[in-house]
Scaffold this motif. Structure first.
Motif, PDB file in Angstrom:
ATOM      1  N   ASN A   1      48.805  31.340   4.460  1.00  7.92           N
ATOM      2  CA  ASN A   1      48.791  31.799   3.075  1.00  7.92           C
ATOM      3  C   ASN A   1      49.555  30.877   2.130  1.00  7.92           C
ATOM      4  O   ASN A   1      49.680  31.176   0.941  1.00  7.92           O
ATOM      5  CB  ASN A   1      49.403  33.204   2.999  1.00  7.92           C
ATOM      6  CG  ASN A   1      48.688  34.193   3.885  1.00  7.92           C
ATOM      7  OD1 ASN A   1      47.689  34.780   3.499  1.00  7.92           O
ATOM      8  ND2 ASN A   1      49.187  34.370   5.108  1.00  7.92           N
ATOM      9  N   THR A   2      50.064  29.773   2.630  1.00 14.78           N
ATOM     10  CA  THR A   2      50.944  28.942   1.826  1.00 14.78           C
ATOM     11  C   THR A   2      50.818  27.472   2.194  1.00 14.78           C
ATOM     12  O   THR A   2      50.506  27.139   3.348  1.00 14.78           O
ATOM     13  CB  THR A   2      52.420  29.388   2.014  1.00 14.78           C
ATOM     14  OG1 THR A   2      53.287  28.524   1.305  1.00 14.78           O
ATOM     15  CG2 THR A   2      52.812  29.397   3.472  1.00 14.78           C
ATOM     16  N   TYR A   3      51.018  26.604   1.215  1.00 19.71           N
ATOM     17  CA  TYR A   3      51.257  25.197   1.501  1.00 19.71           C
ATOM     18  C   TYR A   3      52.726  25.100   1.869  1.00 19.71           C
ATOM     19  O   TYR A   3      53.598  25.580   1.126  1.00 19.71           O
ATOM     20  CB  TYR A   3      50.960  24.331   0.270  1.00 19.71           C
ATOM     21  CG  TYR A   3      51.205  22.847   0.494  1.00 19.71           C
ATOM     22  CD1 TYR A   3      50.188  22.019   0.955  1.00 19.71           C
ATOM     23  CD2 TYR A   3      52.450  22.284   0.234  1.00 19.71           C
ATOM     24  CE1 TYR A   3      50.400  20.651   1.163  1.00 19.71           C
ATOM     25  CE2 TYR A   3      52.678  20.919   0.437  1.00 19.71           C
ATOM     26  CZ  TYR A   3      51.654  20.113   0.895  1.00 19.71           C
ATOM     27  OH  TYR A   3      51.886  18.778   1.101  1.00 19.71           O
ATOM     28  N   THR A   4      53.020  24.500   3.013  1.00 18.04           N
ATOM     29  CA  THR A   4      54.393  24.443   3.509  1.00 18.04           C
ATOM     30  C   THR A   4      54.820  22.995   3.648  1.00 18.04           C
ATOM     31  O   THR A   4      54.199  22.219   4.380  1.00 18.04           O
ATOM     32  CB  THR A   4      54.512  25.152   4.869  1.00 18.04           C
ATOM     33  OG1 THR A   4      53.950  26.460   4.782  1.00 18.04           O
ATOM     34  CG2 THR A   4      55.970  25.263   5.294  1.00 18.04           C
ATOM     35  N   GLU A   5      55.878  22.632   2.937  1.00 16.75           N
ATOM     36  CA  GLU A   5      56.392  21.265   2.994  1.00 16.75           C
ATOM     37  C   GLU A   5      57.704  21.221   3.769  1.00 16.75           C
ATOM     38  O   GLU A   5      58.638  21.982   3.486  1.00 16.75           O
ATOM     39  CB  GLU A   5      56.605  20.706   1.594  1.00 16.75           C
ATOM     40  CG  GLU A   5      57.111  19.256   1.601  1.00 16.75           C
ATOM     41  CD  GLU A   5      56.968  18.584   0.268  1.00 16.75           C
ATOM     42  OE1 GLU A   5      55.822  18.211  -0.080  1.00 16.75           O
ATOM     43  OE2 GLU A   5      57.981  18.446  -0.454  1.00 16.75           O
ATOM     44  N   PHE A   6      57.767  20.314   4.747  1.00 20.20           N
ATOM     45  CA  PHE A   6      58.943  20.124   5.578  1.00 20.20           C
ATOM     46  C   PHE A   6      59.640  18.854   5.104  1.00 20.20           C
ATOM     47  O   PHE A   6      59.114  17.747   5.266  1.00 20.20           O
ATOM     48  CB  PHE A   6      58.539  20.021   7.049  1.00 20.20           C
ATOM     49  CG  PHE A   6      57.849  21.251   7.581  1.00 20.20           C
ATOM     50  CD1 PHE A   6      58.558  22.208   8.292  1.00 20.20           C
ATOM     51  CD2 PHE A   6      56.488  21.458   7.360  1.00 20.20           C
ATOM     52  CE1 PHE A   6      57.926  23.345   8.786  1.00 20.20           C
ATOM     53  CE2 PHE A   6      55.847  22.590   7.843  1.00 20.20           C
ATOM     54  CZ  PHE A   6      56.568  23.538   8.552  1.00 20.20           C
ATOM     55  N   ASP A   7      60.803  19.006   4.528  1.00 17.54           N
ATOM     56  CA  ASP A   7      61.541  17.904   3.926  1.00 17.54           C
ATOM     57  C   ASP A   7      62.649  17.461   4.884  1.00 17.54           C
ATOM     58  O   ASP A   7      63.716  18.082   4.966  1.00 17.54           O
ATOM     59  CB  ASP A   7      62.125  18.355   2.586  1.00 17.54           C
ATOM     60  CG  ASP A   7      62.751  17.225   1.782  1.00 17.54           C
ATOM     61  OD1 ASP A   7      63.128  16.204   2.392  1.00 17.54           O
ATOM     62  OD2 ASP A   7      62.878  17.367   0.552  1.00 17.54           O
ATOM     63  N   VAL A   8      62.383  16.393   5.630  1.00 14.73           N
ATOM     64  CA  VAL A   8      63.332  15.900   6.628  1.00 14.73           C
ATOM     65  C   VAL A   8      64.587  15.348   5.962  1.00 14.73           C
ATOM     66  O   VAL A   8      65.717  15.600   6.402  1.00 14.73           O
ATOM     67  CB  VAL A   8      62.661  14.817   7.512  1.00 14.73           C
ATOM     68  CG1 VAL A   8      63.688  14.149   8.414  1.00 14.73           C
ATOM     69  CG2 VAL A   8      61.544  15.429   8.342  1.00 14.73           C
ATOM     70  N   GLY A   9      64.402  14.585   4.870  1.00 12.12           N
ATOM     71  CA  GLY A   9      65.529  13.939   4.223  1.00 12.12           C
ATOM     72  C   GLY A   9      66.527  14.907   3.624  1.00 12.12           C
ATOM     73  O   GLY A   9      67.745  14.726   3.740  1.00 12.12           O
ATOM     74  N   ASN A  10      66.020  15.954   2.995  1.00 11.92           N
ATOM     75  CA  ASN A  10      66.893  16.939   2.344  1.00 11.92           C
ATOM     76  C   ASN A  10      67.103  18.195   3.179  1.00 11.92           C
ATOM     77  O   ASN A  10      67.778  19.130   2.731  1.00 11.92           O
ATOM     78  CB  ASN A  10      66.316  17.322   0.982  1.00 11.92           C
ATOM     79  CG  ASN A  10      66.321  16.158   0.014  1.00 11.92           C
ATOM     80  OD1 ASN A  10      67.372  15.598  -0.290  1.00 11.92           O
ATOM     81  ND2 ASN A  10      65.134  15.767  -0.453  1.00 11.92           N
TER      82      ASN A  10
END
Length: 421
Positions: free
Chosen positions: A403-412
């Protein structure tokens, strides 16, 4: 973080499209939807096997976290450790009977290239683990049959690390073998010294008729790696192969994708709502409650992990039971689907269950929530929200992530969510 800042290419599930351009605008992989249904009916055995493997994967993560950091994971209450102590089921020396049905159990899979000269392998992308492994040439048992084998002797860049590895799975079987460093490429993005497991024994769960991909690529953090080595994406970041240290998943019935090195703004509406990773290892975050329609079920900060390798949405028994109590016609399905499962009327699948994540409400659509009829001809369907207290946190699996676009931010060290477009 816009698309123009990303490092990009397109890659289909069974076709890698390489590019000579050193700085393309994104790395995109598309793949089919995963489910546990056939002709609208849940395969209970496959579903329960998946739950067992999820529990064992979390147990492995806890064990690796303690081994790699010297600290017991705060969610590790010890109840899952016994899953790693079971006697392994030996791999059969001869072929096994293929499954007779055509269960639509696709995985979130795409292709990578490994070695020099490069060979293409299909892998399942899993944010709930951190290691890349493939079947090696020493894997001659039935469970490796039909998969492409990783021939380390034929790769001029393969370096034997003189280390073994072993990963337990929920049915008592294992994946085990040797560790190598080699070149791994995803659509032109190349990690030049990446840890890869070449398995000599393959789990029954990776037999071709159960799991079409050749192997698995973990996308968590090094803290839960059985190799205690950087996962592929982190290697790409450290080697400067991506402009941005982020990747994003869009999991849909069709058009699903993994976007590496930037943000695919075409896949969501509004802005990403970010929430920090609370403990580096799993993609572990807090969400802030759940509701059914206008009824708030709870509003407390709740520990969870974001896991593309889990089909279900899994939560604690108290809150999951309260959510189903607010759904007319729901029933405890422990006797029919298994402990922790509930059914809802097939004619009125709820569309108003939502979780609050990063200050934004994400609603579960009926298609994602409905796993299918509990049995052929039944008026009751199995809900995709399951109760399980053993894992120690909620697992935001595909029932939520679809149900969502999910972004995995390794740097932050944060995860962002936005409703799919």
């Amino acid at each position: 973080m816009q698309l123009t800042l990303a490092t990009a290419l397109a890659i289909l599930p069974f076709l890698v499209s390489a590019s000579p351009t050193p700085a393309p605008q994104g790395t995109k992989l598309t793949f089919p939807r995963r489910s546990f249904t056939k002709d609208g009916v849940v395969d209970i055995n496959a579903l329960q096997s998946h739950v067992a493997n999820v529990r064992t994967k979390i147990a492995r993560g806890f064990e690796n976290f303690e081994k790699n950091t010297g600290t017991v994971h705060k969610n590790d209450n010890g109840s899952l450790r016994k899953l790693l102590k079971r006697s392994p089921v030996p791999e059969p020396a001869t072929g096994s009977d293929p499954l007779t049905d055509d269960l639509d159990q696709e995985l979130w899979q795409g292709n990578i290239n490994v070695g020099t000269p490069a060979n293409t392998f299909s892998v399942d992308f899993d944010t709930g683990s951190s290691d890349l492994f493939l079947p090696g040439t020493k894997c001659t048992g039935a469970n490796c049959r039909g998969h492409k084998l990783f021939n380390t002797a034929a790769s001029s860049t393969a370096v034997d690390q003189r280390k073994t590895f072993s990963l337990a799975f929920g049915d008592g079987s294992t994946v085990s073998g040797e560790q190598f460093d080699d070149t791994v490429t995803i659509a032109g993005l190349t990690a030049t010294s990446q840890r890869v497991g070449a398995a000599s024994v393959y789990s029954a769960g990776f037999a071709l008729d159960v799991s079409p991909p050749d192997g698995l690529m973990g996308m968590g953090f090094q803290q839960i790696s059985v190799f205690n080595a950087p996962p592929v994406f982190q290697t790409l970041v450290s080697e400067g192969k991506v402009t941005e240290s982020v990747f994003g998943f869009t999991l849909l019935e069709s058009g699903s994708e993994l976007f590496l090195g930037g943000t695919d703004t075409s896949k969501f509406t509004g802005s990403l709502a970010f929430t920090p990773v609370t403990d580096v290892g799993f993609w572990e975050i807090n969400f802030n409650g759940a509701s059914v329609g206008t009824k708030s079920i709870f509003t407390t900060a709740t520990d969870s992990i974001v896991d593309t390798g889990t089909t279900l949405l899994i939560g604690d028994t108290t809150h999951v039971t309260a959510i189903y109590a607010a759904i007319p016609g729901s029933k405890n399905a422990a006797r029919t689907a298994g402990e922790g499962f509930f059914t809802v009327p097939c004619a009125s699948i709820p569309t108003d269950i939502s979780l609050t994540v990063g200050g934004s409400k994400i609603s579960l659509n009926a298609f994602s929530f409905n796993l299918g009829q509990v049995s052929e001809g039944s008026a009751d369907c199995v809900g995709g929200l399951m109760a399980d207290d053993s894992v120690g946190f909620w697992i935001l699996g595909d029932v939520f992530l679809e149900n969502t676009y999910t972004e995995f931010d390794v740097g932050n060290k944060r995860v962002g969510f936005a409703p799919v477009a």
